[in-house]
Write a protein that holds these residues in place. Structure first.
Motif, PDB file in Angstrom:
ATOM      1  N   UNK A 106      -9.076  -1.701  15.736  1.00  0.00           N
ATOM      2  CA  UNK A 106      -7.743  -1.333  15.255  1.00  0.00           C
ATOM      3  C   UNK A 106      -7.508   0.163  15.395  1.00  0.00           C
ATOM      4  N   UNK A 107      -6.358   0.529  15.972  1.00  0.00           N
ATOM      5  CA  UNK A 107      -5.937   1.920  15.982  1.00  0.00           C
ATOM      6  C   UNK A 107      -5.200   2.209  14.687  1.00  0.00           C
ATOM      7  N   UNK A 108      -5.728   3.133  13.897  1.00  0.00           N
ATOM      8  CA  UNK A 108      -5.077   3.556  12.669  1.00  0.00           C
ATOM      9  C   UNK A 108      -4.616   5.003  12.866  1.00  0.00           C
ATOM     10  N   UNK A 109      -4.592   5.809  11.825  1.00  0.00           N
ATOM     11  CA  UNK A 109      -4.077   7.163  11.929  1.00  0.00           C
ATOM     12  C   UNK A 109      -4.804   8.095  10.976  1.00  0.00           C
ATOM     13  N   UNK A 110      -4.994   9.337  11.391  1.00  0.00           N
ATOM     14  CA  UNK A 110      -5.574  10.352  10.519  1.00  0.00           C
ATOM     15  C   UNK A 110      -4.637  10.710   9.371  1.00  0.00           C
ATOM     16  N   UNK A 111      -3.377  10.282   9.459  1.00  0.00           N
ATOM     17  CA  UNK A 111      -2.430  10.546   8.373  1.00  0.00           C
ATOM     18  C   UNK A 111      -2.799   9.834   7.085  1.00  0.00           C
ATOM     19  N   UNK A 112      -3.720   8.855   7.151  1.00  0.00           N
ATOM     20  CA  UNK A 112      -4.120   8.173   5.914  1.00  0.00           C
ATOM     21  C   UNK A 112      -4.816   9.133   4.949  1.00  0.00           C
ATOM     22  N   UNK A 113      -5.288  10.293   5.449  1.00  0.00           N
ATOM     23  CA  UNK A 113      -5.926  11.272   4.572  1.00  0.00           C
ATOM     24  C   UNK A 113      -4.912  12.078   3.761  1.00  0.00           C
ATOM     25  N   UNK A 114      -3.640  11.980   4.105  1.00  0.00           N
ATOM     26  CA  UNK A 114      -2.630  12.728   3.385  1.00  0.00           C
ATOM     27  C   UNK A 114      -2.615  14.192   3.790  1.00  0.00           C
ATOM     28  N   UNK A 115      -2.028  15.008   2.928  1.00  0.00           N
ATOM     29  CA  UNK A 115      -1.858  16.427   3.221  1.00  0.00           C
ATOM     30  C   UNK A 115      -3.131  17.209   2.959  1.00  0.00           C
ATOM     31  N   UNK A 116      -3.331  18.240   3.751  1.00  0.00           N
ATOM     32  CA  UNK A 116      -4.499  19.113   3.632  1.00  0.00           C
ATOM     33  C   UNK A 116      -4.217  20.313   2.757  1.00  0.00           C
ATOM     34  N   UNK A 117      -4.767  21.441   3.138  1.00  0.00           N
ATOM     35  CA  UNK A 117      -5.387  21.647   4.442  1.00  0.00           C
ATOM     36  C   UNK A 117      -6.726  20.935   4.596  1.00  0.00           C
ATOM     37  N   UNK A 118      -6.966  20.444   5.820  1.00  0.00           N
ATOM     38  CA  UNK A 118      -8.230  19.816   6.186  1.00  0.00           C
ATOM     39  C   UNK A 118      -8.795  20.572   7.378  1.00  0.00           C
ATOM     40  N   UNK A 119     -10.061  20.917   7.285  1.00  0.00           N
ATOM     41  CA  UNK A 119     -10.661  21.755   8.331  1.00  0.00           C
ATOM     42  C   UNK A 119     -12.057  21.226   8.702  1.00  0.00           C
ATOM     43  N   UNK A 120     -12.095  20.345   9.677  1.00  0.00           N
ATOM     44  CA  UNK A 120     -13.359  19.922  10.246  1.00  0.00           C
ATOM     45  C   UNK A 120     -14.119  18.863   9.488  1.00  0.00           C
ATOM     46  N   UNK A 121     -13.474  18.131   8.581  1.00  0.00           N
ATOM     47  CA  UNK A 121     -14.198  17.090   7.854  1.00  0.00           C
ATOM     48  C   UNK A 121     -14.541  15.923   8.785  1.00  0.00           C
ATOM     49  N   UNK A 122     -15.760  15.434   8.672  1.00  0.00           N
ATOM     50  CA  UNK A 122     -16.219  14.301   9.467  1.00  0.00           C
ATOM     51  C   UNK A 122     -15.876  12.995   8.760  1.00  0.00           C
ATOM     52  N   UNK A 123     -16.122  11.895   9.462  1.00  0.00           N
ATOM     53  CA  UNK A 123     -15.912  10.573   8.870  1.00  0.00           C
ATOM     54  C   UNK A 123     -16.724  10.451   7.579  1.00  0.00           C
ATOM     55  N   UNK A 124     -16.083   9.940   6.530  1.00  0.00           N
ATOM     56  CA  UNK A 124     -16.763   9.746   5.257  1.00  0.00           C
ATOM     57  C   UNK A 124     -16.657  10.922   4.314  1.00  0.00           C
ATOM     58  N   UNK A 125     -16.213  12.076   4.807  1.00  0.00           N
ATOM     59  CA  UNK A 125     -16.120  13.262   3.949  1.00  0.00           C
ATOM     60  C   UNK A 125     -14.862  13.260   3.089  1.00  0.00           C
ATOM     61  N   UNK A 126     -13.849  12.536   3.527  1.00  0.00           N
ATOM     62  CA  UNK A 126     -12.586  12.459   2.794  1.00  0.00           C
ATOM     63  C   UNK A 126     -12.263  11.002   2.473  1.00  0.00           C
ATOM     64  N   UNK A 127     -11.753  10.781   1.265  1.00  0.00           N
ATOM     65  CA  UNK A 127     -11.216   9.472   0.917  1.00  0.00           C
ATOM     66  C   UNK A 127      -9.759   9.401   1.360  1.00  0.00           C
ATOM     67  N   UNK A 128      -9.275   8.250   1.815  1.00  0.00           N
ATOM     68  CA  UNK A 128      -7.856   8.139   2.155  1.00  0.00           C
ATOM     69  C   UNK A 128      -6.974   8.493   0.962  1.00  0.00           C
ATOM     70  N   UNK A 129      -5.901   9.204   1.244  1.00  0.00           N
ATOM     71  CA  UNK A 129      -4.921   9.571   0.225  1.00  0.00           C
ATOM     72  C   UNK A 129      -3.531   9.386   0.832  1.00  0.00           C
ATOM     73  N   UNK A 130      -3.147   8.131   1.098  1.00  0.00           N
ATOM     74  CA  UNK A 130      -1.881   7.882   1.801  1.00  0.00           C
ATOM     75  C   UNK A 130      -0.685   8.354   1.004  1.00  0.00           C
ATOM     76  N   UNK A 131       0.274   8.972   1.701  1.00  0.00           N
ATOM     77  CA  UNK A 131       1.456   9.528   1.049  1.00  0.00           C
ATOM     78  C   UNK A 131       2.742   8.824   1.476  1.00  0.00           C
ATOM     79  N   UNK A 132       2.604   7.681   2.140  1.00  0.00           N
ATOM     80  CA  UNK A 132       3.771   6.904   2.550  1.00  0.00           C
ATOM     81  C   UNK A 132       3.399   5.432   2.527  1.00  0.00           C
TER      82      UNK A 132
END
Length: 307
Positions: A106-132
């Motif tokens: 499945x193609x999803x989107x990095x937008x599921x992380x919500x607003x940053x700033x985000x700088x270089x986080x790898x997979x698993x470093x951020x929990x999804x924070x959807x804003x829409x």
């Protein structure tokens, strides 16, 4: 192989089909229109077109394939449609795939992380924070695919021929407002559509060949490893110079555009993510961060000239 692609007439799906067909695979393109766009290539594997809506009943008997690639998504604001297409569609597609013993990418989107700033986080470093509602329902779709043993590719802002939103919108905003110097220091994750198609095709093929291998139940960032500045990217692809303005003038202009807080932050803050894992898993070079082809440049200049 025989590979089913949803959203085959859309921006991402059409690039994926072109890549898979060029590799010699037979493709089943499932879309609401069922119409080939762009036309299937004469070379490579065959392309069969099926008309169906992910929000409704699927022609499961005709959807036999070795692996399914989910490219279709609803990104608008209507919650009911988002639930039906994104979450419900993923559930129906996984059931159809299981009927034929096929895994799903499945193609999803990095937008599921919500607003940053985000700088270089790898997979698993951020929990999804959807804003829409679109992002929220795509997170739910991810969970359905992962639970089936499939793979999720969270894609970056995608550029290339067929893009009607990213570069055209950013260029119109930047050309109207101008850009202060600090905006030119902001970095974002992007991916060229041909590179996205190569990675998605590669992941689908690998998952079909080895369902218990490196891509099973795995979430990966699909972006170029090197982030870029969006203002410079727009200038490069369109040939339109964005004027320099003061920070105060830019801030006043942004307020009058009616952008959402998330959209404003995407433009004014870093949003880039560690994205080397997928290329290492595939054993491939991501190539250029921007599609340098004449087709991509011509596409953007034609779209902007129309307006």
């Amino acid at each position: 192989m025989r590979i089913l692609v949803t959203g085959g007439t859309g921006f991402l799906g059409s690039h994926a089909i072109a890549e898979l067909s060029a590799r010699g695979h037979d493709v089943v393109s499932l879309s609401r229109s069922g119409i080939a766009r762009p036309p299937a290539t004469a070379d490579g594997g065959s392309v069969e077109h099926l008309q169906a809506d992910l929000a409704g009943e699927l022609p499961v008997a005709r959807m036999g394939a070795d692996v399914y690639l989910l490219c279709a998504a609803y990104v608008g604001p209507d919650a009911r449609t988002a639930e039906a297409v994104n979450t419900g569609g993923a559930e129906r597609l996984v059931r159809a795939a299981q009927t034929h013993g096929a895994p799903v990418v499945s193609l999803s989107t990095l937008s599921v992380y919500g607003s940053g700033p985000h700088r270089g986080q790898a997979e698993g470093a951020l929990e999804p924070h959807p804003e829409s509602v679109a992002s929220r329902t795509r997170v739910a779709a991810e969970e359905i695919v992962l639970a089936s043993g499939g793979a999720v590719l969270r894609t970056a802002l995608t550029t290339g021929a067929g893009d009607r939103w990213v570069i055209p919108t950013l260029t119109r905003v930047a050309s109207r407002l101008g850009a202060p110097d600090e905006l030119r220091a902001v970095r974002s994750s992007v991916i060229a559509a041909p590179a996205l198609a190569r990675a998605a095709a590669g992941a689908a093929i690998r998952l079909a060949e080895d369902p218990d291998g490196a891509f099973r139940a795995r979430t990966l960032h699909l972006a170029h490893p090197e982030p870029v500045n969006l203002v410079g990217l727009c200038e490069r692809l369109t040939g339109i110079a964005v004027p320099r303005v003061s920070s105060e003038a830019f801030a006043q202009g942004v307020e009058g555009l009616g952008l959402s807080p998330h959209q404003t932050r995407l433009l004014t803050e870093d949003h880039w993510y560690e994205s080397s894992a997928i290329w290492e898993a595939l054993g491939e070079d991501p190539g250029p961060a921007v599609d340098p082809s004449p087709d991509a440049v011509a596409w953007y200049r034609e779209r902007l000239a129309e307006r």
